[in-house]
Design a protein around this motif. Sequence first.
Motif, PDB file in Angstrom:
ATOM      1  N   ALA A 160      13.643 -36.035 -16.457  1.00 33.23           N
ATOM      2  CA  ALA A 160      13.910 -34.868 -15.601  1.00 33.23           C
ATOM      3  C   ALA A 160      12.944 -33.720 -15.880  1.00 33.23           C
ATOM      4  N   ILE A 161      12.359 -33.681 -17.068  1.00 33.36           N
ATOM      5  CA  ILE A 161      11.455 -32.567 -17.396  1.00 33.36           C
ATOM      6  C   ILE A 161      10.174 -32.618 -16.565  1.00 33.36           C
TER       7      ILE A 161
ATOM      8  N   TYR B 284       6.416 -20.057  -9.927  1.00 33.32           N
ATOM      9  CA  TYR B 284       5.648 -19.077 -10.717  1.00 33.32           C
ATOM     10  C   TYR B 284       6.381 -18.656 -11.985  1.00 33.32           C
ATOM     11  N   ASP B 285       7.274 -19.514 -12.467  1.00 33.56           N
ATOM     12  CA  ASP B 285       7.968 -19.231 -13.719  1.00 33.56           C
ATOM     13  C   ASP B 285       7.108 -19.779 -14.854  1.00 33.56           C
ATOM     14  N   ILE B 286       6.062 -19.052 -15.172  1.00 34.67           N
ATOM     15  CA  ILE B 286       5.058 -19.540 -16.114  1.00 34.67           C
ATOM     16  C   ILE B 286       5.627 -19.741 -17.522  1.00 34.67           C
ATOM     17  N   PRO B 287       6.436 -18.804 -18.061  1.00 29.84           N
ATOM     18  CA  PRO B 287       7.002 -19.051 -19.394  1.00 29.84           C
ATOM     19  C   PRO B 287       7.798 -20.354 -19.473  1.00 29.84           C
ATOM     20  N   SER B 288       8.536 -20.690 -18.391  1.00 34.52           N
ATOM     21  CA  SER B 288       9.305 -21.940 -18.405  1.00 34.52           C
ATOM     22  C   SER B 288       8.393 -23.159 -18.369  1.00 34.52           C
ATOM     23  N   VAL B 289       7.300 -23.085 -17.616  1.00 32.15           N
ATOM     24  CA  VAL B 289       6.347 -24.195 -17.609  1.00 32.15           C
ATOM     25  C   VAL B 289       5.780 -24.399 -19.004  1.00 32.15           C
ATOM     26  N   MET B 290       5.402 -23.299 -19.652  1.00 34.51           N
ATOM     27  CA  MET B 290       4.792 -23.392 -20.975  1.00 34.51           C
ATOM     28  C   MET B 290       5.767 -23.929 -22.019  1.00 34.51           C
ATOM     29  N   ALA B 291       7.056 -23.646 -21.819  1.00 34.92           N
ATOM     30  CA  ALA B 291       8.076 -24.099 -22.766  1.00 34.92           C
ATOM     31  C   ALA B 291       8.561 -25.512 -22.474  1.00 34.92           C
ATOM     32  N   ASN B 292       8.191 -26.078 -21.334  1.00 34.62           N
ATOM     33  CA  ASN B 292       8.619 -27.427 -20.980  1.00 34.62           C
ATOM     34  C   ASN B 292       8.108 -28.426 -22.018  1.00 34.62           C
ATOM     35  N   PRO B 293       8.957 -29.341 -22.493  1.00 32.86           N
ATOM     36  CA  PRO B 293       8.528 -30.286 -23.529  1.00 32.86           C
ATOM     37  C   PRO B 293       7.301 -31.113 -23.147  1.00 32.86           C
TER      38      PRO B 293
ATOM     39  N   ILE C 129      -5.654  -7.417 -14.179  1.00 37.28           N
ATOM     40  CA  ILE C 129      -5.177  -8.736 -13.724  1.00 37.28           C
ATOM     41  C   ILE C 129      -3.890  -8.565 -12.927  1.00 37.28           C
ATOM     42  N   ALA C 130      -3.876  -9.142 -11.733  1.00 41.52           N
ATOM     43  CA  ALA C 130      -2.670  -9.119 -10.902  1.00 41.52           C
ATOM     44  C   ALA C 130      -2.177 -10.544 -10.719  1.00 41.52           C
ATOM     45  N   GLY C 131      -0.861 -10.730 -10.802  1.00 38.21           N
ATOM     46  CA  GLY C 131      -0.308 -12.059 -10.630  1.00 38.21           C
ATOM     47  C   GLY C 131       1.001 -12.213 -11.366  1.00 38.21           C
ATOM     48  N   PRO C 132       1.521 -13.434 -11.467  1.00 37.73           N
ATOM     49  CA  PRO C 132       2.818 -13.661 -12.122  1.00 37.73           C
ATOM     50  C   PRO C 132       2.791 -13.288 -13.599  1.00 37.73           C
ATOM     51  N   GLU C 133       3.956 -12.930 -14.112  1.00 35.00           N
ATOM     52  CA  GLU C 133       4.080 -12.701 -15.555  1.00 35.00           C
ATOM     53  C   GLU C 133       3.823 -14.020 -16.275  1.00 35.00           C
ATOM     54  N   TRP C 134       3.019 -13.974 -17.305  1.00 34.48           N
ATOM     55  CA  TRP C 134       2.709 -15.216 -18.010  1.00 34.48           C
ATOM     56  C   TRP C 134       3.261 -15.270 -19.430  1.00 34.48           C
ATOM     57  N   LYS C 135       3.958 -14.225 -19.865  1.00 33.87           N
ATOM     58  CA  LYS C 135       4.518 -14.236 -21.208  1.00 33.87           C
ATOM     59  C   LYS C 135       5.756 -13.358 -21.265  1.00 33.87           C
TER      60      LYS C 135
END
Length: 317
Positions: free
Chosen positions: A226-227, A238-247, A311-317
């Motif tokens: 499922a991951i 655009y949920d970048i922190p969640s992408v980065m935390a994905n196993p 820089i303009a765009g989604p939050e990345w952290k």
Amino acid sequence: MNSPQRYLAAFQGLALLLAASQSVAQEPAASENAADNAIVVTAQRSGAPMWTIDTPSGTIILVGEIRAIPKTTPWEPARLEEATRQADRVILGARPRISPGDVLRLLFSGSKFTKLPDKTVASEYLTADQWARLSALGAVHEEDYARQSFLLTSFQMLRKELRFNRDTADEPSEVVSKAADKANVPTTRAATLRGEDIIDSLADAPPAAHIPCLNAAMDAVEAGPAIVEQRAADWRRYDIPSVMANPLESALGQCWPWADETLGSELRTIWVDKIAEVSTAKGTTLAVVPLRVLAESGGVLDQLDARGFDIAGPEWK
């Protein structure tokens, strides 16, 4: 081993170039601003996460790419193609330059990359808990991981058990590369890496260097298939922190080449230097950059932000 691509598929000081103030003569014309903005809007409609940097003479668009996007992910590659055709230049990821000698070297050194050295076994390098965990996964999936290199075991688990690279759509770099080629948009690579350096990086790494990759791969396999869909859905939202935390994303980021102290660091530095270089160019630059390289702690976005780029765009952290 019958192909070096099996092991290479996993691929890729900054001066502040913006003056503190700009005269009226240095400001881009209104029509140029409008054209840059139109390209940005078109690119954003693709659904891929991206960041923009306005410069005195143009705009830089940084598209955050993840590999192996499932076909079920609702994004619009055609919009990215359209934006690419309107761009003044394109930058794609680093590309290995493989010589015939490199191929022969891989073919004749196959066991060095696929097996643990000197007839050693995995339990000699792992803690008791790590070995028990690896043994259990091997039993469940009817695989013997005792003698395999940890890197090969990691990639095998991700590919076979998660099937993350099956039924995938075109990736942003593929979309942009094809569109730029058809529209004759000038395209450069962030760098061209020597095959010899890549092979040496892999061959010289001791088994222990790949244990973090193995641990992360086991985390991903245990988290379940499922991951794979979740990673892509978070990318599209655009949920970048969640992408980065994905196993899965974490495992890919902790494995060679990105985890290699020399090669991984070089790949990141290349991007920062390249973006700084094009910040003085006129018009719109569209660059496709691995999301992990962009958004990781201390990554490209952090480095550019620290050096004063707007820089303009989604939050990345």
